[in-house]
Design a protein around this motif. Sequence first.
Motif, PDB file in Angstrom:
ATOM      1  N   PHE A  55       6.158 -17.697 -38.927  1.00 56.35           N
ATOM      2  CA  PHE A  55       6.362 -16.838 -37.762  1.00 56.35           C
ATOM      3  C   PHE A  55       6.001 -17.604 -36.491  1.00 56.35           C
ATOM      4  CE2 PHE A  55       7.169 -12.953 -40.017  1.00 56.35           C
ATOM      5  CZ  PHE A  55       6.525 -13.137 -41.239  1.00 56.35           C
ATOM      6  N   SER A  78      11.004 -21.250 -37.222  1.00 55.35           N
ATOM      7  CA  SER A  78      10.387 -20.061 -37.800  1.00 55.35           C
ATOM      8  C   SER A  78      11.428 -19.221 -38.534  1.00 55.35           C
ATOM      9  CB  SER A  78       9.734 -19.225 -36.690  1.00 55.35           C
ATOM     10  OG  SER A  78      10.715 -18.516 -35.961  1.00 55.35           O
ATOM     11  N   ASP A  80      12.096 -16.111 -37.689  1.00 53.75           N
ATOM     12  CA  ASP A  80      12.476 -15.051 -36.764  1.00 53.75           C
ATOM     13  C   ASP A  80      13.991 -14.846 -36.843  1.00 53.75           C
ATOM     14  OD1 ASP A  80      12.915 -13.381 -34.638  1.00 53.75           O
ATOM     15  OD2 ASP A  80      11.761 -14.543 -33.195  1.00 53.75           O
ATOM     16  N   THR A  85      11.374 -14.679 -30.474  1.00 49.35           N
ATOM     17  CA  THR A  85      10.223 -15.385 -29.905  1.00 49.35           C
ATOM     18  C   THR A  85      10.665 -16.643 -29.169  1.00 49.35           C
ATOM     19  OG1 THR A  85       8.815 -14.545 -31.682  1.00 49.35           O
ATOM     20  CG2 THR A  85       7.971 -16.387 -30.395  1.00 49.35           C
TER      21      THR A  85
END
Length: 611
Positions: A55, A78, A80, A85
Amino acid sequence: MGADRGGRGRRTPARVMAYAIGGVLLLAGCASMPDSGDLRGVESTPRQESQVRVFAVPPGEDAQPSEIVQGFLEALTSDDPHYKTARQYLTGEAAKTWRPEASTTVLTDGPGAEPEGAGGREDTGGEITYMLTGTKVATVDAQQSYAPATGAYGRAVHLKKGEKSGQWRIDALPQGVVMGESDFQRNYMSVNKYYFASNTTVAGADTQPTAVADPVYVRRRVDPMTQMVRSVLSGPTRWLGPVVRSSFPTGTALTKNAGALTPDDRNKLTIPLNDEAARVGTNRCEEMAAQLLFTLHSLSPAVDGVELRAGGAELCSLTRQGADAVALRSAVRSPDFLYFVDAKDRLVRIPAGDSDTEPDPAPGALGEGDTALRSVAVSRDEHTAAGVSLDGKSLYVGSMVSGGSLGEPVLRSHGPSEKDRLTTPSWDAHDGLWVADRDPDNPRLLLLEEGKGDPLEVRTPHLDGRIQAVRVAADGVRIALVVEKGGKKTLLIGLIEREGKPGEQSAVRVVELRSATPELEEITAMSWAGDSRLVVVGREHGGVEQMRYVQVDGSTPDIPAPAALTGVKEVTAAEDDQLPLVAYSVDGIVRLPSGAQWQKVTQGTAPVYPG
């Protein structure tokens, strides 16, 4: 990813956090984070186990430009799903226009980043540019298609300091994402999606279309099942597109509110399609379902059946077993025998996958007669065999029925020496027999429809070099060639295109050739080893001989390489990966059962599974 910095009165740089079963793992920054000067390379993180989730962490208050660049690059690695992000490191306008799905650039290590101008100082009056650098390994395009790449990578990212917020953000950057090779291997996986051969008919199965694998790379832990369904609906990749078709009507997509697709407690997956699919008939709908079942069979959780819906009604449903009746996929058809040439230069066989080591003569003139052979090929239905004479001059074809006669050769080469004559032949999915004549005065790739008649010269536009080996894929639309030029032997994969009216002899050509082993310069042997995979024997420049698996797109599959074996001259594999690899080496005929070491079978040469 870099050492923590303390004593500065603000948050440490952004970090990517990896959560694993039983605990939490913090992936430290991949690069040191100076207040000014060079930003060192973002090294690829060590590859994690599949259960690890990574993450991203948003930018810290008053983060400096180097921290913003670092945090953004880390966020790209990540899990995501929509890079939410990562977008927090961008200005509002840049976040709207950045398209991470446009491409993925893979570098040997993570990208390096250096500030341009102003002596590398970060306080430059509110804006600064960083250059991302590295050495390219591969690219994955918007269709998720992988391609090897070489050369230097260099792209700029520009940062601005917000007038009101006082925070640094990236306001200009290249489209797509970039990461190191180990991060790519951790984040992405190769999955075959399936379409149907558009210009071939499988012998003995006129009502069944032939499934063709189209490998793509999807993010490993970002709902791969839904990703793959969308990928199938979007159509084949550009490379494979000319020789395949999809049964989905043009414009078919998931409904807007489809969400994540998950099978129920009976492993049945319900797939809601838009109105473009609402009027298809049952047969076509079952072909659509078969495409999806073939595609999803390797994913977890298991999918044993699919139900297609459109316009609020069920279109059709199909089980995994039913899919095998709708379309032919090579990996589910196992050969009965392994064939090779014995010490008396005759065609012999042993049961495929059996522990037997004592071969029996193959039925028919090539096994029971007195014609000395150097190489052989057996049709996929195991009814017909082809053999090249010991001197390489003549190609014979005979029925595999006891007592049959052989007759005259169907083809002769006039090459001046054995190495300048006929290659080992190969049968395609509709009983076409392929062979290359290496005569330096007249090098040709030839096709004999049903193994007889006048050989058709196959056009090979843009082929640069002389063919040394030929293997046709079970789907009949892809072909693997070992091509020699300037002392180097490389493995090329091409598409088989046919043009002509029904009942007339087709014009056949091999197009769109691309390298499957760009790092190898001396290919000794190769064989298809799955729907989109080959096993090759070769060596890198200045290296030692090795055996490895490769994908048709040039990537390395996520499976262990075969156990080492010295002196390999030939290798064969079945599309059914439950059957052992078989090779001809200095020890004779040897095989590699799953989870074991190489085992001697018997003396002999030229081992082949049907095909």
